[in-house]
Motif scaffolding. Structure first.
Motif, short mmCIF file in Angstrom:
data_model
loop_
_atom_site.label_atom_id
_atom_site.label_comp_id
_atom_site.label_asym_id
_atom_site.label_seq_id
_atom_site.Cartn_x
_atom_site.Cartn_y
_atom_site.Cartn_z
N MET A 104 12.39 4.55 -7.90
CA MET A 104 10.42 4.51 -7.71
C MET A 104 10.57 3.38 -6.51
SD MET A 104 9.56 5.67 -10.34
CE MET A 104 9.97 7.76 -11.29
N ARG A 105 10.92 2.41 -5.69
CA ARG A 105 10.84 1.70 -5.16
C ARG A 105 10.80 2.85 -4.04
NH1 ARG A 105 11.19 -4.04 -5.42
NH2 ARG A 105 12.03 -4.67 -7.55
N GLU A 106 11.03 3.57 -3.17
CA GLU A 106 11.24 4.05 -2.40
C GLU A 106 9.90 5.52 -1.83
OE1 GLU A 106 15.65 6.12 -1.17
OE2 GLU A 106 13.50 7.54 -1.50
N VAL A 107 9.12 5.47 -3.91
CA VAL A 107 8.00 6.03 -3.63
C VAL A 107 6.91 5.10 -3.85
CG1 VAL A 107 6.16 7.74 -4.99
CG2 VAL A 107 8.90 7.98 -5.67
N PHE A 108 6.81 3.55 -4.31
CA PHE A 108 6.30 2.83 -4.95
C PHE A 108 6.91 1.46 -3.94
CE2 PHE A 108 3.54 5.52 -7.53
CZ PHE A 108 4.40 5.91 -8.34
N PRO A 109 6.58 1.16 -2.65
CA PRO A 109 7.08 0.25 -1.97
C PRO A 109 6.80 -0.76 -2.72
CG PRO A 109 6.47 1.57 -0.23
CD PRO A 109 5.77 2.01 -2.10
N THR A 110 7.88 -1.88 -2.55
CA THR A 110 7.16 -2.90 -3.78
C THR A 110 8.14 -4.55 -3.40
OG1 THR A 110 7.32 -2.04 -5.60
CG2 THR A 110 7.29 -3.84 -6.27
N GLY A 111 7.47 -5.54 -3.49
CA GLY A 111 8.20 -6.50 -3.59
C GLY A 111 9.26 -7.50 -4.01
N PHE A 112 10.00 -8.23 -3.79
CA PHE A 112 10.89 -8.72 -4.16
C PHE A 112 10.66 -10.04 -5.55
CE2 PHE A 112 14.00 -5.38 -4.58
CZ PHE A 112 14.07 -4.72 -3.49
N THR A 113 9.63 -10.14 -5.30
CA THR A 113 8.99 -12.17 -5.95
C THR A 113 9.24 -11.98 -7.40
OG1 THR A 113 6.56 -11.00 -5.97
CG2 THR A 113 7.75 -11.96 -3.81
N ARG A 114 8.69 -12.75 -8.01
CA ARG A 114 8.56 -13.02 -9.59
C ARG A 114 7.94 -11.79 -9.80
NH1 ARG A 114 11.62 -15.55 -14.14
NH2 ARG A 114 10.73 -15.59 -15.56
N GLU A 115 5.76 -12.26 -9.02
CA GLU A 115 5.17 -11.78 -9.75
C GLU A 115 5.59 -9.75 -9.99
OE1 GLU A 115 5.12 -15.52 -9.77
OE2 GLU A 115 5.70 -14.55 -7.65
N ASP A 116 5.76 -9.62 -8.21
CA ASP A 116 6.51 -7.97 -7.58
C ASP A 116 6.97 -7.60 -8.54
OD1 ASP A 116 6.34 -8.55 -4.40
OD2 ASP A 116 4.59 -8.68 -5.38
N ARG A 117 8.58 -7.92 -8.95
CA ARG A 117 9.56 -7.37 -10.07
C ARG A 117 8.42 -7.32 -11.27
NH1 ARG A 117 14.58 -8.32 -8.49
NH2 ARG A 117 15.19 -9.35 -7.35
N HIS A 118 7.50 -8.13 -11.88
CA HIS A 118 7.33 -8.22 -13.06
C HIS A 118 5.83 -6.95 -13.27
CE1 HIS A 118 6.43 -9.24 -17.00
NE2 HIS A 118 4.88 -9.65 -17.19
N GLU A 119 5.14 -6.93 -11.65
CA GLU A 119 3.80 -5.67 -11.78
C GLU A 119 4.66 -4.41 -12.09
OE1 GLU A 119 0.30 -4.72 -12.28
OE2 GLU A 119 1.34 -6.13 -12.23
N HIS A 120 5.77 -4.68 -11.39
CA HIS A 120 6.73 -3.21 -10.23
C HIS A 120 7.08 -2.87 -12.55
CE1 HIS A 120 8.62 0.04 -9.25
NE2 HIS A 120 9.64 -0.52 -9.62
N ASN A 121 7.72 -3.52 -12.98
CA ASN A 121 7.95 -3.26 -14.28
C ASN A 121 7.30 -2.39 -15.44
OD1 ASN A 121 11.34 -3.29 -13.78
ND2 ASN A 121 10.93 -5.79 -14.30
N ARG A 122 5.80 -3.53 -15.23
CA ARG A 122 5.31 -2.88 -15.85
C ARG A 122 4.46 -1.84 -15.46
NH1 ARG A 122 1.39 -6.83 -17.80
NH2 ARG A 122 -0.46 -6.40 -16.94
N ARG A 123 4.53 -0.70 -14.73
CA ARG A 123 4.47 0.52 -13.67
C ARG A 123 5.13 0.81 -14.96
NH1 ARG A 123 1.79 -1.70 -8.26
NH2 ARG A 123 0.05 -2.13 -8.17
N MET A 124 6.35 0.93 -14.67
CA MET A 124 7.27 1.26 -14.56
C MET A 124 7.10 2.09 -16.12
SD MET A 124 8.40 2.63 -12.08
CE MET A 124 6.83 2.33 -11.08
N ALA A 125 7.32 0.97 -17.00
CA ALA A 125 6.84 1.07 -18.35
C ALA A 125 5.81 1.69 -19.36
CB ALA A 125 6.93 -0.21 -18.92
#
Lengths: 614, 307
Positions: free
Chosen positions: A488-509
């Protein structure tokens, strides 16, 4: 029993190849009441011993300065000879003019109740042995009770050691009266009570000069009068599915539903319904190796068949015939059971319940009453079932299974309970307290979706497990989607800050929940280090299974399959979960898997079981 | 010797005792296949384990979906090895063999005069077996492309072992379960075996332990021959009188196995001999010398892992 001349002759010479009928019998009773002696005597007096065996044992006894006993014939193991008790249900064979008997010596010592049950459950008929001198003891009752529960209907009672009570008729009569009353109370109706002496052979294979007052049949005559349990071909068809085979070697393209027919008859062209899923199809062929076309399969046969349609069928389901009484599908059961485990059967603990080929997680919901099998005293409101207790209980299953009630179809009402790798109890289903759901779901209907959310450190094994679960689910015909963190990170590049991670997981959820809504089983494998992200995912989905892949940091770092830990240690990566960014472990995950002690197979099996599709 | 079994095309309707035995064994084999990922079947080349192999082909419709394991003592009668390799090719079997290379190289065997018979069995059979199953010692696998045995790359331990043990063979075997757990040290605790009833078996086991599976437990020697006759199962010719009035009743290593006096030339004649003839009351393993040295039973050997 009509034969008045019970004279016994050795088995006649058989030169033809006529099949010999076989019957399993069990000899049960209290310890030291003479079961092994009776069996030894039956072997000797029917000429069923190998040449030289008696001489061999006599010689051994002479060498060890012990008097010869017929029981030694059976107690073949050295340590048993030294301890003088029978440990296990030894199997020996003897032949009468009527048939071959496989005789199972069930130990009378209470420590070995599980061996007695193992032996008795295979038997079609039973001798219950009582020492005329000692009378009715605890295990005389317990074994009698278990005979009824195990479903053994053909029983004879041998009052043994009559020689030690001067062959007194009134001793025999008194014991007969007392024990007959007890057996009647537990639903066992003996075919005969016979006064015998194992040591002298009285009334075992022939009549007794010592007891002219007894004019009934000998023990062997009673046995010969029993009939082997007929296969239940006339009952409703039941075949617990053992497996679905598709062996492709040599161009074999058959998809064969395999199992042993427990009852009834199946014919090519019949419509079968699989319970509890409710899926149905028509039987195209009944398969057999090195045989011509088969037209039917009957109770007792290990068989397999192919279907017209490629519907999803799996081990644990029960095949029934359309038009016949359907099995129940339930998760709350009223049962009678006996407990053999060293640890008591207690509420609040997970056990595996195995019925037919189904295996589900079960809990003890309540103990209705515990019956002390030795005197039939009833204790109500006992919180648990202790070793060697017999009890009526309510069980709750995590997922529904197909079953019958004992009064309808006994074989598919019987279950065992597994505690910590060991079969620890057995029982029969007497009633169903919920009809889980109508077993009528039409073929092709979408599976209920679910989200399996795998969380854990980098390198903990999430993706490997998710891949295997996906493969296993697809093999069972489910629709599956894999959402993998790295992909998923290959398709949707995302950072590794706490906010980035949380946002990424929300989208995946959110994505997972949409797929779930359309009946897909989603395998979401993300480090997802924060509780809040996972709680959000849970809130969006209908069926959320959180799997904590709890491989410890040291192990993940040792494996370091992607070389990330090494890079993080060298300072090339920062904010790395487990090293300089926190991982918040789940507080109430549905499953926790530590890959150090759990194989991928086992992990997948547990997840499938949790999904209710194992 | 011809190895192709004739297909039995007869209608075969009535359920007789052989059908019952066959169904139970097939059921057990299927439970084993489902329950154990690392499953193997011991094949001694003898009549019992060959019947077992046939039953596997019944259970899995002509396929044998797990490896067969043979322990080669190097003293087996040569016909046995030829027969083994013939069937492996003809039936497309996945065969692995193992052996005690060290003992053989050091000549620590009974035929070499170094040890007694029981010790020899312990070294060449039990030790070789346990170390082959655990993957500690090298294993050789038949490569159907090159038609050669090659060193097996897999060293995974087997967790389920199917064996052709029968309850009527001798005392200790009559105590066996269909699914019999063995400890991490490969020991058999005869006194504390799991309960087994209602077609439910021990298929769950702690790491490090393994389970032996005995689908033939209820079969007698006579049943084995009846079934070989009915199914036309190919067997080693050593079981039949080749014209000198003697044959093998039980097959093992050449130095410790003796033929018996018997004129039976085929399974049907052996059946008659077992039912009514001179063999009715003679122990099957009477031609096996190691049994007698183990105090009249196989107990010591079997507790430590002998089949």
């Amino acid at each position: 029993m009509t034969s008045a001349a019970p004279a016994f002759a050795p088995a006649p010479v058989q030169d033809d190849v006529r099949p010999i009928e076989r019957m399993n019998i069990v000899v049960a009773g209290h310890v030291d009441h003479g079961k092994s002696t009776i069996i030894g005597r039956l072997l000797a007096d029917t000429g069923s011993l190998p040449e030289g065996k008696i001489e061999q044992i006599r010689e051994l006894c002479a060498r060890t300065a012990r008097p010869f006993e017929y029981a030694f014939l059976l107690d073949a193991l050295k340590d048993e000879r030294s301890q003088g008790i029978t440990i296990d249900s030894a199997r020996v064979f003897f032949t009468s003019p009527r048939r071959t008997y496989v005789i199972i010596d069930a130990p009378g010592h209470i420590e070995f109740l599980k061996n007695m049950v193992s032996g008795a459950a295979r038997a079609e008929a039973a001798f219950l042995v009582i020492d005329a001198r000692e009378g009715i003891r605890e295990n005389s009752r317990r074994h009698g009770y278990l005979m009824g529960m195990l479903g053994i209907r053909q029983v004879a009672v041998l009052i043994n050691k009559m020689d030690l009570v001067d062959h007194e008729e009134r001793v025999f009569e008194a014991l007969l009266e007392e024990y007959a009353e007890f057996l009647a109370a537990v639903g066992v109706a003996p075919a005969a009570f016979i006064p015998v002496s194992g040591a002298h052979g009285d009334n075992l294979v022939g009549p007794s000069d010592a007891m002219p007052w007894y004019t009934g049949p000998s023990a062997l005559e009673v046995l010969d009068g029993f009939s082997p349990a007929p296969p239940a071909t006339a009952s409703a068809f039941r075949m617990p599915v053992q497996d679905v085979y598709k062996f492709t070697a040599g161009g074999d393209d058959r998809r064969i539903v395999a199992g042993t027919v427990e009852s009834g008859t199946l014919r090519v062209g019949d419509t079968v319904v699989f319970h509890p899923s409710g899926k149905r199809s028509r039987v195209r062929s009944i398969e057999a190796f090195n045989r011509g076309p088969q037209h039917s399969a009957r109770a007792g046969q290990a068989t397999g068949f192919t279907l017209d349609e490629q519907i999803y069928v799996a081990r644990g389901q029960v095949a029934a015939r359309e038009g016949e009484t359907a099995p129940h599908a339930a998760t709350r059961l009223s049962v009678s059971l006996f407990w053999l485990g060293r640890a008591a059967f207690v509420p609040g603990r997970d056990y595996a319940l195995k019925l037919g080929t189904a295996r589900v997680t079960a809990r003890l919901e309540s103990v209705e009453r515990v019956i002390d099998a030795s005197d039939l005293r009833i204790t109500e409101h006992k919180p648990q079932v202790d070793r060697h207790d017999v009890a009526d209980c309510v069980l709750r299953l995590r997922t529904p299974i197909a079953l019958d009630l004992v009064d309808d179809l006994a074989t598919t009402s019987r279950f065992v309970l597994v505690d910590d790798y060991e079969i620890s109890g057995g029982g029969i289903v007497r009633g169903v307290l919920d009809e889980a759901f109508a077993a009528g779901r039409a073929a092709g209907e979408a599976d209920d979706g679910a989200v399996v959310w795998l969380t854990g450190l980098s390198g903990s094994g999430k993706s490997t497990i998710a891949d295997r679960v996906a493969t296993d689910l697809r093999a069972r015909g489910h629709r599956v989607e894999l959402l993998d963190g790295d992909a998923m990170r290959e398709v949707f590049p995302t950072g590794f800050t706490r906010e980035d991670r949380h946002e990424h997981n929300r989208r995946m959820a959110f994505l997972a929940s949409r797929l779930e809504h359309h009946g897909v089983i989603v395998l979401a494998s993300f480090v997802s280090p924060y509780r809040a992200s996972r709680a959000f995912a849970r809130s969006l989905t209908r069926r959320f299974i959180e799997v904590h892949v709890a491989t410890p940091l040291e192990e993940c770092e040792r494996r370091d399959v992607k070389g990330l830990y090494a890079r993080a240690r060298r300072g090339e990566i920062t904010g790395f979960t487990g090293l300089d960014d926190p991982y918040e472990p789940p507080e109430a995950a549905e499953l926790t898997i530590d890959t150090r002690g759990t194989s991928v197979d086992e992990a997948s099996r547990r997840i499938l079981e949790r999904l209710g599709v194992a | 010797m011809t190895l192709t079994a004739r297909a039995v095309a007869t209608g075969h309707v009535a359920t007789d005792h052989l059908d019952q035995l066959e169904s139970r064994s097939v059921h057990i084999l299927r439970e084993a296949y489902h329950g154990f990922k690392q499953l193997g079947m011991l094949w001694s080349i003898g009549k019992d384990s060959t019947v077992l192999l046939w039953l596997a082909r019944k259970a899995f419709y002509g396929h044998v979906p797990f490896p067969l394991i043979h322990i080669d003592t190097s003293y087996k009668i040569p016909e046995m090895i030829r027969y083994r390799d013939c069937l492996v090719e003809e039936w497309g079997l996945n065969l692995i063999y193992g052996e005690n290379r060290d003992a053989l190289a050091a000549r620590r065997t009974f035929p070499d005069g170094a040890v007694d018979r029981v010790t020899c069995c312990g070294l060449l059979k039990t030790e070789a077996l346990t170390n082959t199953l655990s993957g500690e010692w090298p294993r050789w696998r038949f490569n159907h492309a090159s038609k050669q045995y090659e060193l097996d790359s897999s060293r995974e331990p087997f967790t389920g072992i199917i064996a052709g043990v029968r309850a009527d063979e001798e005392g200790s075997r009559s105590k066996e379960r269909y699914f019999s757990p063995r400890s991490a040290a490969n020991l058999w605790d005869v006194g504390d075996q799991p309960p087994e009833f209602w077609n439910q078996y021990k298929t769950e086991f702690a790491p490090g332990t393994h389970v032996r599976i005995h689908p033939l437990l209820d079969w007698t020697e006579l049943n084995i021959w009846e079934y070989i006759e009915r199914e036309k199962i190919p067997t080693v010719a050593l079981y039949y009188d080749q014209g000198d009035g003697s044959r093998y009743r039980s097959l093992g290593c050449a130095p410790c196995t003796n033929p018996i006096r018997s004129p039976s030339r085929n399974p049907a004649e052996i059946m008659v001999e077992l039912r009514s003839g001179r063999l009715r009351n003679v122990a099957e393993r009477s031609g096996r010398a190691q049994d007698k040295e183990d105090g009249g039973g196989l107990e010591t050997l079997r507790r430590e892992g002998y089949m």
